[in-house]
Design a protein around this motif. Structure first.
Motif, mmCIF file in Angstrom:
data_model
loop_
_atom_site.group_PDB
_atom_site.id
_atom_site.type_symbol
_atom_site.label_atom_id
_atom_site.label_comp_id
_atom_site.label_asym_id
_atom_site.label_seq_id
_atom_site.Cartn_x
_atom_site.Cartn_y
_atom_site.Cartn_z
ATOM 1 N N HIS A 1 42.926 30.327 40.119
ATOM 2 C CA HIS A 1 41.459 30.253 40.140
ATOM 3 C C HIS A 1 40.879 31.515 40.766
ATOM 4 O O HIS A 1 39.869 32.044 40.314
ATOM 5 C CB HIS A 1 40.989 29.026 40.938
ATOM 6 C CG HIS A 1 41.324 27.728 40.278
ATOM 7 N ND1 HIS A 1 42.217 26.833 40.803
ATOM 8 C CD2 HIS A 1 40.892 27.191 39.111
ATOM 9 C CE1 HIS A 1 42.316 25.785 39.998
ATOM 10 N NE2 HIS A 1 41.514 25.977 38.958
ATOM 11 N N LYS B 1 42.130 34.427 40.703
ATOM 12 C CA LYS B 1 42.204 35.499 39.708
ATOM 13 C C LYS B 1 41.107 35.340 38.671
ATOM 14 O O LYS B 1 40.422 36.303 38.297
ATOM 15 C CB LYS B 1 43.582 35.471 39.032
ATOM 16 C CG LYS B 1 44.131 36.840 38.728
ATOM 17 C CD LYS B 1 45.559 36.728 38.182
ATOM 18 C CE LYS B 1 46.185 38.098 38.057
ATOM 19 N NZ LYS B 1 47.575 38.035 37.570
ATOM 20 N N GLY B 2 40.886 34.107 38.237
ATOM 21 C CA GLY B 2 39.849 33.844 37.235
ATOM 22 C C GLY B 2 38.462 34.176 37.772
ATOM 23 O O GLY B 2 37.633 34.785 37.089
ATOM 24 N N CYS B 3 38.241 33.781 39.006
ATOM 25 C CA CYS B 3 36.946 34.009 39.651
ATOM 26 C C CYS B 3 36.640 35.507 39.725
ATOM 27 O O CYS B 3 35.561 35.961 39.342
ATOM 28 C CB CYS B 3 37.004 33.405 41.046
ATOM 29 S SG CYS B 3 35.584 33.776 42.069
ATOM 30 N N GLU C 1 37.969 37.901 38.047
ATOM 31 C CA GLU C 1 37.882 38.538 36.737
ATOM 32 C C GLU C 1 36.467 38.391 36.155
ATOM 33 O O GLU C 1 35.870 39.352 35.681
ATOM 34 C CB GLU C 1 38.916 37.956 35.780
ATOM 35 C CG GLU C 1 39.019 38.757 34.509
ATOM 36 C CD GLU C 1 40.061 38.179 33.562
ATOM 37 O OE1 GLU C 1 41.171 38.737 33.532
ATOM 38 O OE2 GLU C 1 39.753 37.185 32.887
ATOM 39 N N ILE C 2 35.916 37.179 36.234
ATOM 40 C CA ILE C 2 34.540 36.996 35.728
ATOM 41 C C ILE C 2 33.586 37.874 36.521
ATOM 42 O O ILE C 2 32.720 38.533 35.981
ATOM 43 C CB ILE C 2 33.996 35.562 35.913
ATOM 44 C CG1 ILE C 2 34.908 34.535 35.318
ATOM 45 C CG2 ILE C 2 32.588 35.421 35.331
ATOM 46 C CD1 ILE C 2 34.299 33.129 35.412
ATOM 47 N N ILE D 1 50.639 35.729 37.805
ATOM 48 C CA ILE D 1 49.697 34.644 38.125
ATOM 49 C C ILE D 1 48.769 34.468 36.926
ATOM 50 O O ILE D 1 48.159 35.440 36.471
ATOM 51 C CB ILE D 1 48.847 34.991 39.364
ATOM 52 C CG1 ILE D 1 49.736 35.285 40.569
ATOM 53 C CG2 ILE D 1 47.853 33.879 39.676
ATOM 54 C CD1 ILE D 1 48.989 35.898 41.751
ATOM 55 N N PRO D 2 48.672 33.251 36.387
ATOM 56 C CA PRO D 2 47.750 33.054 35.259
ATOM 57 C C PRO D 2 46.298 33.093 35.730
ATOM 58 O O PRO D 2 46.041 33.106 36.925
ATOM 59 C CB PRO D 2 48.106 31.666 34.740
ATOM 60 C CG PRO D 2 48.706 30.971 35.908
ATOM 61 C CD PRO D 2 49.351 32.015 36.780
ATOM 62 N N THR D 3 45.369 33.129 34.780
ATOM 63 C CA THR D 3 43.944 33.152 35.118
ATOM 64 C C THR D 3 43.338 31.807 34.770
ATOM 65 O O THR D 3 43.459 31.359 33.631
ATOM 66 C CB THR D 3 43.244 34.247 34.295
ATOM 67 O OG1 THR D 3 43.938 35.459 34.511
ATOM 68 C CG2 THR D 3 41.812 34.426 34.727
ATOM 69 N N SER D 4 42.695 31.136 35.712
ATOM 70 C CA SER D 4 42.087 29.833 35.408
ATOM 71 C C SER D 4 40.569 29.895 35.496
ATOM 72 O O SER D 4 40.020 30.662 36.283
ATOM 73 C CB SER D 4 42.583 28.766 36.385
ATOM 74 O OG SER D 4 43.947 28.550 36.199
ATOM 75 N N ASN D 5 39.951 29.040 34.711
ATOM 76 C CA ASN D 5 38.495 28.946 34.676
ATOM 77 C C ASN D 5 37.989 28.258 35.935
ATOM 78 O O ASN D 5 38.526 27.253 36.363
ATOM 79 C CB ASN D 5 38.095 28.142 33.441
ATOM 80 C CG ASN D 5 36.598 28.040 33.309
ATOM 81 O OD1 ASN D 5 35.859 28.790 33.942
ATOM 82 N ND2 ASN D 5 36.149 27.112 32.485
ATOM 83 N N ILE D 6 36.931 28.812 36.540
ATOM 84 C CA ILE D 6 36.430 28.176 37.758
ATOM 85 C C ILE D 6 35.077 27.509 37.567
ATOM 86 O O ILE D 6 34.483 27.024 38.522
ATOM 87 C CB ILE D 6 36.320 29.186 38.907
ATOM 88 C CG1 ILE D 6 35.254 30.260 38.623
ATOM 89 C CG2 ILE D 6 37.645 29.843 39.196
ATOM 90 C CD1 ILE D 6 34.655 30.795 39.893
#
Lengths: 795, 356
Positions: free
Chosen positions: B226, B228-230, B232-233, A471-476
């Motif tokens: 998203h 995953k991104g959330c 991670e931050i 799963i890629p990582t996207s900016n939220i």
């Protein structure tokens, strides 16, 4: 779910090594909880034989044994009741480690006698919970042989956590199938010979309620010998922590763990007439295989004959038709019980069993007859005899789920592009047949996957097999801010209150939301606060107030030698156990020593003026600006009636209380010190959300400030505040401040009188006050105070 | 011409005897007072004439100046002597102290405030719900029907009140706040809900009361990546580290599909956990894409909207970040513990201060 690596490879042809399998299991959602290399675990333990056994000279329950371990003979002190001369045992030499508690064996003197090593029970080796005696090995075992060669055949035992949705992996075959889908090899199909049967079953089966049991397949076996199971079967069961019992029972257990197919065998000679599957009648009793008697309730699924209850469908068999070594004719059951009914019954009677665990999660209907076939083959092979044709009552409906989806739906949910081709190939590896028309992909879900009902479930299957690591990582972060406060006004109040109170010396505690109903009657209606299943009697109600737990905390810390307490908690208290009856409270306590006797100060103790100051400052902090705080005498009954007050804001809202804890309550909580408390109802503070960021206009006078002191003799009953307010109201413009600076009580004034002295600060915005201005206002002040307090000015 | 030598000698003699401010004053009066020697001489000038008056006046003014100078310098001298004396007598033992006056913030509050600060920066708002919940909000609306095996894993506390014929419960997780919030507000939604949760379990690693923080994002596009991104931050910011190994693995929660559990990497140095790097994994939270059934239960069209949810244990975050080893000590009210693990009330997590 436990299984051994060798068992797994009976179903999975793979080139992967164990580490790869282990990693893959976790990555497809079969989380590896534990791995035990039984070869390594047991390599230090060896077969020994007890040569001599006599009483320990200094202890009645201990025995002195001489044990032959091949290369030498050792002395071992043993406490097991079953140790006897000639017995073959598992010997743990000095230096070995006991698996169950990681204890390292040392040579030691036990009650004055040297002991070298230990003889082990199954419990100590982590094989079972049996710890009443040590393991008795078979006669034929060779002395000095490593135990790992006898037990577990140098296998690796893997324990995985199965989430409630993955019923398909409650058998070793299902785990192999999932690994094969994830590219770890090829699923091997067991060759099962389908025995037709040589006669009609003499026991007929009738399903009276097909909602609770949709199908019941039975097969009659005659002339079987219920012997001990062969080594391979015993070892398999032992490797996953099951105790071998007899061939028939072991075979059903094996099929359950191998194929995820619960079965049951009845001693057919103990069945009266036919088998009837029906709903239980209220009050019917049943003695189960766990030797407990259960009272059944209407609607529970029972397997009965014409006279009695034989078993609880999908949960547990009964004592009356249990198989023993004498059993010669049996009936084998493979049925489909309703999930919800099984769950309800199991929960109602508090029976945990492997069968229940599986049926309430859903069983592959197709396993009904496969299970019969596999068990038949093993029974005939191990126990001999001959079998009837299969008698099937009810019907096995396959209920194949159909789900429609599309690659765009899956991609949108997962956050990366999945093509039609990739999607269909992943689904096909899971045994899901697909059929595409335009963008729509129709999926036909195999019978073993009872958990896939919708498109969302398909998306999980796709990412599970593809790997969550992909799963890629996207900016939220948002391009434009959402116009909403992070915290609302009420939530901010909580944070502000917490930091303010802590900054003036209080330590924050977080205590349980439950408390002991004992001593709590004073705080609320404890009958409305009961928890049905409390963790203990001391925590049996929701707290009606924050005080009880804080008072317990003070008591506890007094015992730890603390003598000064400034503690607080912010949290909820409850009026009842309805969701809306929860209040947010700040409760602070100051008790004991305020300043220690030191080189600088005399010892002083906290009093109510400390907490009054704190709670009013807190209100100032939470509600800066215009408000009026007044104090009234009325307080709840947990306060000292003469030393407490309620805080009223803007003459309308009772926002909290302060004062000394009522001595009766204090003694109930075994606290001797005077305990000063405040409570502030945060939800009741008037909302002062700012309408403007501007502060009010500031008028500064350049003219001279004058102060004048007055003293009045008044009744003790009259509050000092009355003096202040009656002085203040004389001239709201000129009088800038009124402050009490002295309180004096003496018999010379009369024993119901006191003297209060105030300092009045005067300033005009227009001129410097002249002596006659001042004396004019002074006499007005005297008049006003005397009138409203019925007191007299002291001259 | 008059000789003022005698006067000058007298001045000199008198000025040697100064011992304190009073003697300086006497000196001033003797020479410069109304009837002082110099003043009288000045008056006498009137009877003189011409050149003589001028000469005398000059001389007298000089003498007067010298007297003023003597007064000034002697005053200064005496003042500093006085101060020196005072300073010598005023020393305090600065090794003594009075007691400290700040209290402490409980680690649970600290961590909740940190979490709010981090998610606030990502445009989440804080939602709330009651601690006593309806069975419907706690389970059924979250796609956990009455006989779902997952219910048994929850060890629920029940109370005597009922809603719609089902006994109310102490909420077993913060997830019912999702339901309450979605019923109140239409998407887009970005919320977190920290709070108390309860399970009927009490041993070394379980407490009957603990704290969770729930997260929920619903809009038209938020997806697994998203999520995953959330996380991670969040995890990097919370653990204050740039390097953070994070692992998603499949799991199951009835209210999310797909569901995941998240592990973070760690290594052990002595007794200390170093969060972020290393081969070993610690389970830190559960999450997933909100199940369409949950959205339908709150009348949100699951064809149009989607999003993710997550939940994590506050105590666990606190234990890992601050090296607290025993869960049960959080609620034990042992003041020695509170004073040791508590935080300064003046360090509020914010963008103008530190996180911790």
């Amino acid at each position: 779910m436990k299984f051994s690596y060798s068992w797994l490879t009976e179903h999975l042809k793979t080139n992967a090594n164990f580490e790869e399998i282990e990693k893959k299991l976790t990555s497809i959602g079969l989380e590896v909880d534990d791995i035990q290399d039984t070869g390594k675990l047991y390599q230090d333990f060896i077969v020994g034989q007890v040569l001599e056994e006599k009483k320990h000279p200094n202890a009645d329950k201990l025995k002195l044994c001489k044990v032959d371990i091949g290369k030498e003979k050792v002395d071992v002190v043993c406490g097991a009741p079953n140790v006897e001369k000639g017995m073959k045992v598992v010997y743990a030499p000095v230096g070995s480690t006991i698996p169950v508690n990681q204890m390292k064996i040392k040579a030691a003197k036990i009650r004055g006698v040297e002991s070298y090593g230990m003889m082990c029970s199954e419990y100590e080796l982590g094989i079972s919970n049996e710890h009443d005696g040590i393991i008795r090995l078979e006669e034929k075992e060779t002395i000095g042989r490593s135990f790992s060669e006898i037990y577990g055949s140098n296998d690796i035992v893997i324990e995985i956590g199965i989430t409630p949705n993955r019923q398909d992996c409650l058998g070793v075959k299902g785990i192999a199938r999932d690994l094969a889908s994830a590219g770890m090899g090829e699923l091997l199909e067991r060759k099962i010979f389908r025995e037709k049967g040589r006669f009609n079953s003499p026991i007929k089966i009738e399903i009276q309620d097909n909602k609770i049991c949709s199908a019941f397949a039975g097969r009659y076996f005659r002339n079987v010998k219920n012997t001990e199971s062969p080594e391979w079967l015993k070892n398999k069961l032992k490797s996953i922590g099951l105790r071998p019992i007899s061939a028939l029972v072991d075979i059903t257990n094996f099929v359950m763990y191998d194929e995820n197919r619960p079965l049951h065998v009845y001693d057919a000679d103990k069945i009266d007439g036919k088998i009837i599957v029906r709903a239980a009648n209220d009050g019917e009793r049943f003695l189960a295989l766990d030797e407990k008697s259960y009272q059944l309730k209407n609607g529970m699924c029972v397997i009965a004959d014409e006279k009695k209850v034989l078993g609880l469908g999908g949960i547990m068999g009964g004592e009356s038709t249990g198989c023993s070594t004498e059993t010669t004719n049996v009936l084998l059951e493979s049925a489909l019980f309703d999930e919800i009914n099984t769950a309800k019954t199991g929960r109602n009677l508090s029976i945990l069993s492997d069968a229940r665990y599986r049926f309430e999660r859903g069983i592959d209907p197709n396993s009904t007859l496969k299970g019969i076939d596999l068990a038949t083959q093993l029974i005939l092979e191990i126990c001999g005899g001959e079998c009837s044709e299969v008698e099937l009552a009810g019907s096995i409906k396959e209920n194949k789920n159909e789900v429609s989806t599309s690659s765009s739906y899956i991609s949108r949910r997962l956050g990366f592009e999945v093509s039609d081709k990739e999607l269909r190939s992943i689904l096909s590896s899971l045994g899901i047949e697909t059929n595409q028309k335009g963008d729509v992909i129709k999926c036909s879900i195999p019978s073993w996957r009872q958990d896939i009902h919708g498109e969302a479930d398909i998306s999980e299957e796709v990412i599970r097999i593809k790997g969550y690591e992909n799963i890629p990582t996207s900016n939220i972060r948002l391009k434009s801010k959402i116009n909403q406060n992070i915290l609302n006004y009420a939530q901010k109040k909580l944070v502000k209150a917490r930091h303010f109170i802590a900054s003036i010396g209080y330590d924050e505690l977080v205590t349980f939301s439950f408390t002991d109903s004992k001593n709590c009657e004073v705080f609320g209606d404890i009958n409305k606060l009961k928890i049905v299943n409390p963790i203990s009697e001391e925590l049996n109600i929701l707290r009606p107030n924050l005080l009880p737990n804080l008072l317990h905390a003070i008591k506890k810390n007094m015992n730890r030698n603390f003598d000064s307490f400034s503690i607080f908690e912010i949290g909820s208290q409850y009026r009842s156990t309805s969701p809306e009856d929860q209040l947010n409270i700040v409760c602070g306590i100051k008790s004991g020593i305020k300043t220690e006797k030191s080189w600088k100060n005399n010892q002083t103790e906290f009093d109510i003026y400390d907490v009054k100051q704190d709670v009013t400052s807190l209100i100032d902090h939470l509600m800066p600006g215009n408000k009026k705080i007044s104090i009234s005498n009325e307080c709840p009954s947990w306060y000292h009636p003469g030393r407490s007050g309620s805080i009223i804001i803007n003459n309308s809202v009772v926002a909290g209380y302060f004062g000394e804890l009522h001595p009766r309550v204090a003694s109930q909580f075994k606290i001797k010190n005077r305990t000063n408390i405040f409570e502030l109802y945060l939800d009741k503070l008037p909302n002062t959300e700012k309408k403007t960021t501007n502060k009010p206009v500031l008028n500064l006078s350049e003219f001279q400030i004058v102060t004048r002191d007055f003293a009045f003799v008044i009744d003790k009953k009259v509050k000092g505040e009355e003096v202040v307010t009656s002085a203040f109201k004389v001239d709201k413009e000129l009088i800038r401040n009124v402050e009490i600076f002295d309180l004096f009580e003496d018999d010379s004034l009369g024993n119901d009188k006191k003297s209060i002295a105030i300092k009045v600060t005067l300033q005009s915005n227009e001129k410097t006050l002249a002596e006659n201005d001042i004396s004019e206002i002074s006499s007005k002040i005297i008049k006003s105070v005397e009138k409203s307090t019925s007191g007299t000015v002291r001259s | 011409m008059k000789d003022f030598r005698e006067l000058e000698n007298e001045i000199k003699k008198a000025s040697d005897k100064f011992t304190n401010i009073e003697s300086i004053n006497e000196f001033r009066i003797k020479f410069l007072g109304k009837k002082g020697i110099i003043s009288l001489e000045m008056k006498g000038l009137a009877s003189l004439s011409g050149e003589q008056r001028k000469q005398h006046a000059e001389k007298l003014n000089k003498i007067k100046d010298s007297v003023l100078e003597i007064i000034a310098s002697k005053t200064e001298e005496l003042n500093s002597e006085e101060l020196e004396k005072k300073l010598n007598s005023e020393t305090l033992d600065i090794t003594l102290s009075t007691s400290k006056s700040y209290g402490t913030i409980h680690p649970i509050s600290q961590v909740i405030e940190e979490v709010i600060t981090i998610f606030g920066d990502l445009d989440f708002f804080v939602a709330e719900g009651p601690e006593v919940e309806t069975d419907y909000n706690n389970f059924t609306a979250l796609n956990t029907s009455e006989h779902h095996p997952a219910r048994q894993m929850h060890d629920t506390f029940y109370v005597e009140t009922e809603t719609d014929g089902m006994p109310n419960v102490l909420r077993t997780h913060t997830s019912p706040v999702q339901i309450r919030s979605m019923l109140k507000q239409k998407p887009p939604i970005r919320l977190i809900a920290p709070g108390k949760t309860f399970r009927c379990d009490n041993d070394q690693t379980h407490s009957p009361m603990f704290h969770q923080v729930e997260g929920l994002v619903i809009d038209q596009e938020s997806n697994m990546s998203h999520l995953k991104g959330c996380l991670e931050i969040f995890l990097k910011t919370f653990f204050e580290t740039d390097k953070l190994n994070m692992r998603f693995r499949p799991s199951h929660f009835p209210f999310t599909e797909p569901s995941a559990e998240v592990d973070i990497g760690y290594t052990k140095k002595g007794n200390q956990l170093i969060i972020g790097e290393g081969e070993d994994w610690l389970e830190i939270l559960g999450c997933g894409m909100v199940h369409p059934n949950v959205l339908e239960n709150v009348n949100i069209n699951s064809d149009e909207y989607q999003g993710y949810a997550f939940g994590m244990g506050i105590e666990r975050l606190a234990m890992l970040k601050y090296g607290i080893s025993d869960l049960r000590t959080f609620f034990d009210s042992d003041l020695r513990w509170n004073k040791h693990y508590g935080f300064s009330p003046l360090n509020i997590p914010s963008i103008i201060g530190d996180l911790s």
